[in-house]
Every structure is written in C-alpha cells, then in structure tokens.
Design a protein around this motif. Structure first.
Motif, PDB file in Angstrom:
ATOM      1  N   LEU A 265      79.729 -29.085  71.908  1.00 23.09           N
ATOM      2  CA  LEU A 265      80.701 -29.299  70.779  1.00 23.09           C
ATOM      3  C   LEU A 265      81.770 -30.232  70.938  1.00 23.09           C
ATOM      4  CD1 LEU A 265      81.182 -28.245  67.959  1.00 23.09           C
ATOM      5  CD2 LEU A 265      82.471 -26.415  68.815  1.00 23.09           C
TER       6      LEU A 265
ATOM      7  N   TRP B 121      73.465 -27.753  61.912  1.00 23.81           N
ATOM      8  CA  TRP B 121      73.720 -26.552  63.033  1.00 23.81           C
ATOM      9  C   TRP B 121      72.962 -25.251  62.580  1.00 23.81           C
ATOM     10  CZ3 TRP B 121      77.480 -22.463  62.013  1.00 23.81           C
ATOM     11  CH2 TRP B 121      77.757 -21.949  63.286  1.00 23.81           C
TER      12      TRP B 121
ATOM     13  N   LEU C 218      76.249 -23.223  71.655  1.00 21.60           N
ATOM     14  CA  LEU C 218      76.608 -23.785  70.431  1.00 21.60           C
ATOM     15  C   LEU C 218      76.525 -22.777  69.412  1.00 21.60           C
ATOM     16  CD1 LEU C 218      77.610 -26.607  69.643  1.00 21.60           C
ATOM     17  CD2 LEU C 218      75.038 -27.490  69.120  1.00 21.60           C
TER      18      LEU C 218
ATOM     19  N   PHE D 184      79.356 -20.108  68.993  1.00 22.34           N
ATOM     20  CA  PHE D 184      80.461 -20.573  68.964  1.00 22.34           C
ATOM     21  C   PHE D 184      80.770 -20.065  67.315  1.00 22.34           C
ATOM     22  CE2 PHE D 184      84.263 -23.329  68.248  1.00 22.34           C
ATOM     23  CZ  PHE D 184      84.576 -23.463  69.480  1.00 22.34           C
TER      24      PHE D 184
ATOM     25  N   LEU E 279      84.237 -23.712  64.520  1.00 25.41           N
ATOM     26  CA  LEU E 279      83.476 -24.740  64.338  1.00 25.41           C
ATOM     27  C   LEU E 279      83.942 -25.831  63.305  1.00 25.41           C
ATOM     28  CD1 LEU E 279      79.801 -25.696  65.519  1.00 25.41           C
ATOM     29  CD2 LEU E 279      80.851 -26.182  63.144  1.00 25.41           C
TER      30      LEU E 279
ATOM     31  N   THR F 102      85.820 -29.357  63.600  1.00 26.46           N
ATOM     32  CA  THR F 102      85.269 -30.624  63.120  1.00 26.46           C
ATOM     33  C   THR F 102      86.028 -31.314  61.740  1.00 26.46           C
ATOM     34  OG1 THR F 102      83.650 -29.193  61.760  1.00 26.46           O
ATOM     35  CG2 THR F 102      82.935 -29.967  63.820  1.00 26.46           C
TER      36      THR F 102
ATOM     37  N   TRP G 224      85.331 -23.866  74.512  1.00 25.82           N
ATOM     38  CA  TRP G 224      83.967 -24.232  74.918  1.00 25.82           C
ATOM     39  C   TRP G 224      83.617 -23.676  76.080  1.00 25.82           C
ATOM     40  CZ3 TRP G 224      79.605 -25.271  72.524  1.00 25.82           C
ATOM     41  CH2 TRP G 224      78.644 -25.559  73.192  1.00 25.82           C
TER      42      TRP G 224
END
Length: 354
Positions: free
Chosen positions: A59, A88, A221, A224, A229, A233, A285
């Motif tokens: 990530l 995702w 991933l 998370f 997330l 982003t 992460w």
C-alpha cells in the motif's frame, strides 16, 4: 514538468501525462495516451490480488505513485486512485470470478459507494435496479461496483438494529447505462458520470462483503481496513494537487516578488504534514504486514494524519492563490486548471474536517 528525483514516476511517464493534461481537460476525459499508460503499466490492477492477475503492490508504494500522478494531473491521479481502488475489491470476490474479471482485456473497475439502488432476491441471484453518481473513469470502465439495499418480496431486509441491509456488488459494464452528466468546474477529465442499472440479474457471487475476515485473498493488503485505505489514497491525491499548485505558485510569485515568505511557510507546512502522513502510513502498513490487526487508535491516527494533510493543503492553496495574479484566474492557464481540480477533489465527503 518532471517529478522530484525520488518520485515513483519516470520522467518519461511524467512528461506523457503532463503533455496531454490540458487536452484531456478540454475533452472531458483522459487522453488516449493517458489511458494507454494506465493499462501498459498495469496501474489499474496494482491493488488486485496476484492470484487473480493483479500486482498486489504494498500500500505505501501505491499511495506514493498515486500522489506522484496527481502532482502532474489531478484528473488522471483521481481516475487511477478510484479505479485501482475498485480493483482492490477483487480480493473479496470468489477467486474464480476475480480471475475472470481482472483477466478482462483493458480491465477497469469504476463505481460508487452510495446505497442508491436495490438488489431483490431472485432464485440464486439478485435483480439490481438503481442509479449511482460520481463513477470516476466511467467511459473506460469494463465493470462497475455499487452498493444496493437488499430486498425480498419487495421489502427491505433488516439488520440486527432494524436498519436496511446493504451489500456491495460488482457487475459487468454491459448491464450499465452511463449518463453523461459530469459538469464540474474541475477534474473534468475524470469523467465522473452517473450510471443506471434497470432490473439486471446477477449471480450471488457478484455480491461481496468488505471486511478483513471476508477477504478471499490472503495478503496483508486485504487485511488493511477499508476506510483507512480510502483516507490515505484520497489524501495523497489532494496533497499531490496541492504540491503542483505550490510549484506553479512559486513561478507566479517569483515574478511578482510579493508573498514569498508566505510561500516558503506553506511549503514547510506541507512538507511537515506529508512527512507525518507517510510515517503513519508506513508504520500502519508494517503492523498489518506483520500480522497485527490495527486498533481503533491506529485507525484514528491514519484518519487524523490524512485529514491534517488535506487541511494543510487547503490552507496552502487558498492563501497563496491571491498572490498569483490574474494569470491564475485565466481559465486556460495550467495553474487555474490545477486550482479547479484541487477544489473539486477536496469536496469529497470523506475529506471534510472531522
């Protein structure tokens, strides 16, 4: 405009994005060169599981790339982020269906998170109807994600608290009618149109639940948290656009020789907020990659650092704009396009002050 030396973008790719950004803005969608680059680099599959044909990148690497693209062109950064983010969701689908979808030629997943439609139980599937807004990248989407309220015999199914139950779905674009209605002042090339589905049947496998314990892919991933997330982003996109604006503002202010102390102050503030943001992301992460579940405090730290970065970016853009002169108000100038993109992207409801 080349990215910084530490950018995950190559100078060649940065030039390709920058060269066609104005044309994409005028056309109302990403330039063919932009689209080709997204597919050639595999960026739209960078969050999809490796087992399904995706890249499944760490990530922090993804977020830094999204920021770097947004720092060249906000619309392309936004489409990359939202469409790769929809990819995702393949980590929560049945593995065979995920492979089929991610294996689609020139695959691109778009969609909306609002529950503005219905999914009626029908044998071993659902009939979906509704209308959803703001599907960034809609014209190039091969599949759409959506949330819909579940119904049986025309009545909403209720959860333990008595509220209507909602479920996420991923459907092929053949079932979707895109409505060309994106008319924002900025982010024009994101083509974030509405879309409609009318009584389309899908199998139950097209529905999924977005929770770590519901993931069908094993990597960190998919452990998370979804909202964490989303925060990192989206905040990185806004930060990228703000850094682009500040670089252009330096050119304007340098010619006018007024506002330079404020410019330097805002550059320092952005640097500090960005540093803290990435420290928080990298630490979080590392925890998840090490098998540790993020606590409520950990998730709050991600949200707080993300919103702090967005607030710092807003302050920099808004306070520097008056010092940039009428050039910054000219609709065809690059700095005006960046200003419009920034103020459109930062309207996202998740980025409002807590």
């Amino acid at each position: 405009m080349n990215p910084p030396a530490t950018s995950p973008l190559s100078p060649v790719d940065a030039h390709r994005i920058e060269r066609h950004a104005a044309a994409a803005d005028a056309a109302g969608f990403l330039h063919p060169v932009h689209q080709a680059l997204l597919h050639r680099r595999g960026w739209l599959k960078m969050l999809a599981p490796r087992a399904a044909g995706g890249a499944e990148l760490p990530l922090p690497e993804v977020v830094r790339l999204e920021e770097a693209v947004a720092a060249i062109d906000g619309s392309m950064g936004w489409v990359l982020t939202l469409c790769a983010g929809a990819g995702w969701f393949a980590g929560f689908l049945a593995p065979e269906l995920a492979r089929q979808i991610i294996g689609t030629p020139r695959v691109c997943l778009g969609g909306s998170g609002a529950s503005t439609g219905y999914a009626d139980e029908d044998d071993d599937g659902y009939r979906i109807s509704g209308r959803w807004d703001y599907a960034s990248g809609a014209p190039m989407a091969t599949h759409f994600t959506l949330n819909a309220i579940l119904r049986a015999n025309g009545q909403p199914l209720l959860d333990e608290q008595g509220a209507p139950r909602s479920r996420a779905f991923l459907v092929p674009a053949a079932l979707v009618r895109v409505e060309d209605n994106w008319r924002s002042i900025g982010m024009r090339a994101s083509a974030s149109h509405s879309y409609r589905i009318e009584d389309a049947w899908v199998s139950k496998e097209h529905g999924f639940t977005i929770r770590p314990d519901a993931a069908t892919a094993n990597g960190p991933l998919y452990r998370f948290p979804f909202y964490s997330l989303a925060y990192v982003t989206l905040a990185a996109n806004v930060a990228g656009m703000a850094s682009h604006f500040v670089r252009l503002a330096r050119e304007c202010i340098g010619r006018r020789q007024k506002g330079m102390p404020l410019l330097e102050e805002k550059e320092q503030s952005l640097h500090a907020a960005r540093t803290h943001f990435y420290q928080t992301l990298d630490r979080s992460w590392a925890q998840v990659a090490g098998g540790i579940t993020l606590s409520d405090d950990d998730m709050l730290s991600i949200q707080t650092s993300s919103l702090k970065l967005v607030a710092t970016a807003r302050a920099a853009v808004d306070e520097l704009y008056p010092y940039c002169g009428l050039h910054a108000a000219h609709a065809e100038s690059t700095i005006n396009r960046v200003w419009r993109d920034f103020h459109t992207a930062s309207q996202h409801s998740l980025l409002l002050p807590a």
